[in-house]
Motif scaffolding. Structure first.
Motif, PDB file in Angstrom:
ATOM      1  N   VAL A 174       0.843  -1.195   0.000  1.00 12.59           N
ATOM      2  CA  VAL A 174       0.000   0.000   0.000  1.00 12.59           C
ATOM      3  C   VAL A 174       0.879   1.247   0.000  1.00 12.59           C
ATOM      4  O   VAL A 174       0.686   2.174  -0.798  1.00 12.59           O
ATOM      5  N   PRO A 234      -2.369  -4.948  -1.662  1.00 12.29           N
ATOM      6  CA  PRO A 234      -3.755  -4.640  -2.003  1.00 12.29           C
ATOM      7  C   PRO A 234      -4.725  -5.797  -1.770  1.00 12.29           C
ATOM      8  O   PRO A 234      -5.830  -5.584  -1.255  1.00 12.29           O
ATOM      9  N   GLN A 268      -9.152  -0.508  -0.588  1.00 12.49           N
ATOM     10  CA  GLN A 268      -8.342  -0.331  -1.802  1.00 12.49           C
ATOM     11  C   GLN A 268      -8.695   0.980  -2.502  1.00 12.49           C
ATOM     12  O   GLN A 268      -7.821   1.687  -2.994  1.00 12.49           O
TER      13      GLN A 268
END
Ligand SMILES: Nc1ncnc2c1ncn2[C@@H]1O[C@H](COP(=O)(O)OP(=O)(O)O)[C@@H](O)[C@H]1O
Ligand SMILES: [Mg+2]
Length: 247
Positions: free
Chosen positions: A99, A139, A147
């Protein structure tokens, strides 16, 4: 009318082959304004968004961003893409990157920030979208709503002048829609200029300065949410509202 225009479209026409997909579009989005775009499927909403940050060319008319005409290509175009962020229905995160790395990537490549600076900024933005604790995950370990919030953080990381959202909650399970809309509400309150294609009428009512209703490639109505929802003028808008508000 907006006193300080940030995005201006003047007499914009676009074709896909024979299909006249945008017809004489005139639209002004003022700095700090939130414009919600609604309309039936195929009316040209996505194409409108894509022309604004020049993912699509236009055949005639003018698009001006913050006083400057849209660049044709090259460096100016990359710069424009960084200035006008876009959030899509599909989040398009890199599956093999964390991320944090997803949010930092364009800062390194486009903004040429140092890795430490980019990561620091990414963590601030992840905090802002409520995902500070998810930075090291991939993700696939996140929900769809999470997300999409990463995708919003990634767009914000370019310090854009405006953000375009193309049905950002349409791919989400119902219980995740609100967490994304709440982030968008907060951005609106913070003064971000936003063009939002959405069927979320609650968001339109509470966050939009104006609602633009499109049909067949035209802007049919461009009014305050209050005026639009209580007294739509066109038959197309009345028909559309009667269908979606039933659900
Ligand atoms: N790349 C493309 N090539 C040809 N036709 C397209 C393309 N993208 C969209 N269209 C057509 O343009 C029209 C408007 O599409 P779109 O902007 O996606 O509408 P909306 O987002 O309102 O559903 C539709 O008729 C669609 O089929
Ligand atoms: Mg669309």
């Amino acid at each position: 009318m907006a006193v300080d225009p940030l995005i201006e479209l003047r007499d914009v026409n676009k074709f896909y082959g024979q299909l006249h997909v945008l017809r004489d579009i005139n639209l002004t989005v003022g700095r700090g304004e939130v414009v919600v775009v609604i309309g039936p499927s195929g009316s040209g909403k996505s194409t409108l968004c894509r022309t604004i940050n020049r993912l699509e060319t236009i055949e005639s008319g003018h698009i001006v961003i913050d006083g400057r005409p849209l660049p044709e290509e090259g460096k100016g175009l990359a710069q424009l893409r960084a200035e006008v962020g876009m959030v899509f229905q599909s989040f398009n995160l890199f599956a093999h990157k964390t991320v944090l790395a997803n949010v930092s990537l364009a800062q390194l490549k486009v903004r040429k920030r140092k890795k430490d600076d980019a990561d620091r900024r990414s963590r601030e933005l992840l905090e802002r979208v409520g995902l500070a604790s998810q930075a090291e995950k991939f993700p696939a370990q996140l929900s769809g709503g999470q997300q999409q919030r990463v995708a919003i953080a990634r767009a914000l990381a370019m310090d854009p002048k405006a953000l375009l959202f193309d049905e950002p909650t349409s791919a989400l399970d119902p219980e995740m829609i609100n967490e994304v809309l709440e982030v968008m509400q907060q951005l609106a309150r913070d003064g971000m200029t936003m063009v939002v294609v959405t069927h979320e009428m609650g968001f339109a009512r509470s966050a939009a300065n104006r609602v633009v209703f499109m049909a067949d490639g035209r802007v049919v109505e461009d009014r305050t949410p209050e005026a639009f929802f209580t007294a739509p003028e066109s038959d197309r808008a009345k028909d559309f509202l009667s269908k979606i508000l039933k659900h």
